[in-house]
Design a protein around this motif. Sequence first.
Motif, PDB file in Angstrom:
ATOM      1  N   ALA A 202       0.822  -1.221   0.000  1.00 35.78           N
ATOM      2  CA  ALA A 202       0.000   0.000   0.000  1.00 35.78           C
ATOM      3  C   ALA A 202       0.853   1.266   0.000  1.00 35.78           C
ATOM      4  N   LEU A 203       2.185   1.090   0.016  1.00 31.44           N
ATOM      5  CA  LEU A 203       3.106   2.230   0.037  1.00 31.44           C
ATOM      6  C   LEU A 203       3.976   2.243  -1.205  1.00 31.44           C
ATOM      7  N   ASP A 204       4.116   3.371  -1.826  1.00 32.00           N
ATOM      8  CA  ASP A 204       5.121   3.523  -2.868  1.00 32.00           C
ATOM      9  C   ASP A 204       6.470   3.666  -2.160  1.00 32.00           C
ATOM     10  N   PHE A 205       7.466   2.902  -2.598  1.00 28.68           N
ATOM     11  CA  PHE A 205       8.742   2.907  -1.873  1.00 28.68           C
ATOM     12  C   PHE A 205       9.415   4.282  -1.901  1.00 28.68           C
ATOM     13  N   SER A 206       9.044   5.113  -2.838  1.00 27.12           N
ATOM     14  CA  SER A 206       9.625   6.459  -2.883  1.00 27.12           C
ATOM     15  C   SER A 206       9.307   7.229  -1.600  1.00 27.12           C
ATOM     16  N   ILE A 207       8.172   6.899  -0.964  1.00 26.90           N
ATOM     17  CA  ILE A 207       7.794   7.573   0.294  1.00 26.90           C
ATOM     18  C   ILE A 207       8.720   7.110   1.417  1.00 26.90           C
ATOM     19  N   ILE A 208       9.110   5.843   1.390  1.00 26.93           N
ATOM     20  CA  ILE A 208      10.081   5.352   2.380  1.00 26.93           C
ATOM     21  C   ILE A 208      11.392   6.108   2.209  1.00 26.93           C
ATOM     22  N   ARG A 209      11.815   6.265   0.970  1.00 28.67           N
ATOM     23  CA  ARG A 209      13.069   6.980   0.699  1.00 28.67           C
ATOM     24  C   ARG A 209      13.013   8.414   1.232  1.00 28.67           C
ATOM     25  N   LYS A 210      11.857   9.041   1.098  1.00 28.80           N
ATOM     26  CA  LYS A 210      11.729  10.448   1.503  1.00 28.80           C
ATOM     27  C   LYS A 210      11.604  10.622   3.010  1.00 28.80           C
ATOM     28  N   THR A 211      11.243   9.573   3.732  1.00 30.24           N
ATOM     29  CA  THR A 211      11.001   9.711   5.172  1.00 30.24           C
ATOM     30  C   THR A 211      12.013   8.966   6.043  1.00 30.24           C
ATOM     31  N   GLN A 212      12.879   8.125   5.443  1.00 23.28           N
ATOM     32  CA  GLN A 212      13.698   7.238   6.268  1.00 23.28           C
ATOM     33  C   GLN A 212      14.787   7.947   7.062  1.00 23.28           C
ATOM     34  N   SER A 213      15.116   9.186   6.709  1.00 22.21           N
ATOM     35  CA  SER A 213      16.156   9.909   7.457  1.00 22.21           C
ATOM     36  C   SER A 213      15.645  10.424   8.798  1.00 22.21           C
ATOM     37  N   LYS A 214      14.311  10.421   8.988  1.00 21.27           N
ATOM     38  CA  LYS A 214      13.713  10.895  10.240  1.00 21.27           C
ATOM     39  C   LYS A 214      12.963   9.739  10.890  1.00 21.27           C
ATOM     40  N   PRO A 215      13.557   9.120  11.922  1.00 16.32           N
ATOM     41  CA  PRO A 215      12.994   7.896  12.496  1.00 16.32           C
ATOM     42  C   PRO A 215      11.549   8.010  12.968  1.00 16.32           C
ATOM     43  N   GLU A 216      11.187   9.118  13.614  1.00 14.23           N
ATOM     44  CA  GLU A 216       9.824   9.222  14.128  1.00 14.23           C
ATOM     45  C   GLU A 216       8.822   9.416  12.985  1.00 14.23           C
ATOM     46  N   VAL A 217       9.223  10.093  11.926  1.00 18.04           N
ATOM     47  CA  VAL A 217       8.355  10.261  10.764  1.00 18.04           C
ATOM     48  C   VAL A 217       8.125   8.905  10.091  1.00 18.04           C
ATOM     49  N   LEU A 218       9.183   8.120   9.981  1.00 18.90           N
ATOM     50  CA  LEU A 218       9.067   6.790   9.376  1.00 18.90           C
ATOM     51  C   LEU A 218       8.186   5.883  10.227  1.00 18.90           C
ATOM     52  N   GLU A 219       8.329   5.967  11.536  1.00 24.21           N
ATOM     53  CA  GLU A 219       7.454   5.193  12.430  1.00 24.21           C
ATOM     54  C   GLU A 219       6.002   5.612  12.252  1.00 24.21           C
TER      55      GLU A 219
END
Length: 423
Positions: A202-219
């Motif tokens: 249900a997630l486009d992996f590009s969103i993971i790429r854009k959020t992975q530098s901020k742990p709480e945002v990724l959570e």
Amino acid sequence: MQEDFLHYIWKHKKFRINNLKTTSGEPILVTSVGQHNFNSGPDFFNAKLKIGEQLWAGNVEIHIKSSDWFLHNHEQDKAYDNVILHVVWEDDTEVFRKNNTIIPTLILKDVVDESLLNNYKKLFSKDGKWINCENDFATTDDFILGNWLERLYFERLERKSETIQTLLEESKNDWEAVFFKMLTKNFGLKVNGDSFFSLANALDFSIIRKTQSKPEVLEALLFGQAGLLEDDIEGAYYLRLVKEYQFLKQKFKLTNSNVLPIQFFRLRPPNFPTIRLSQLAAVYNKHQNLFSKIIESNNLEDFYELFKVSTSEFWKTHYTFQKESKASTKTLSKSFVDLLLINTILPIKFSYAKQKGLEIDSEIIKIASLLASEKNSIVTAFNGLRKVSKSSLTSQALIQLKIEYCDKNRCLKCAIGNSLVNK
């Protein structure tokens, strides 16, 4: 008597090949049994025979009884016009070509050794057995068993690579995205595997790429997509996640309507989905190009180092959002990383090498042989017959053996079954 046994006899020439004769008494010389056909049409293509003084090249059809030719309506099918020999166990009728000449017939029953037939009957006499060779599995030659299990292990990798290939096509050849989906699924283990997989889909992996530098945002992204931020719960951390997810949901037009419900029931607290999602977020926060690092790694310590992560601070004192628990650092255990290696990492490395034309079989065998055997009902049952599973390579091979061979009665295509029939 099954037709596949007759196929086996013909294919491997398990009959007295000298002095073969047709039912009309003509001598048969078999130069080539032909190519086994697993699709529609005659059972063997391009056989080469000498019948009487005539050389023939064409197809061979095999039946239990000659009359099965008509039972299967072959007389109406042009695909059978080029049959040069009808091989049967029992000859109960003549079969004619369109020009009214009789198709030569060979009766196998007359040229098969009784010992082969007795071994076949013994192997397939179920009598409530878990697997057909239950009484003889322990006596299988070590060399035959070892080589067969290694082959089965790669068969299982091949099967998993088909799933990976499908995901790769859907993601337009984005290996990082495919790896994320496979890894997320296996972070969910058996109970939440499908749910976590639906979350990743249900997630486009590009969103993971854009959020992975901020742990709480990724959570926030992972918890929100998992449907774990929809309760009325007080607490600064929870409320921050809810606020962040609402922002992400609007920004990336997210929906989790197709994400399967997450389960807590029958899970030990260390395997709660909250803990596993926080650990998954930590992995992607730590590594910006995880797939590339996986491909470059080639020994166990490298992998253990890659996955040396723990949950975020909140989860050190919680297993759920509501209840506080005794403080503990919830790292990924080596046994959990081993499961990731077995079910995600090695299949991905195998699939990637296969696509690139690389040879890494020895590397995969080395790693799989160092990982402990899985514990499940199939492995336990095989070990009850003979202590055979000592590593993940053998446990995966035994799963493949049970599902693809034993359960489907494909004993004649199994090295163990072959050795017993020819004993």
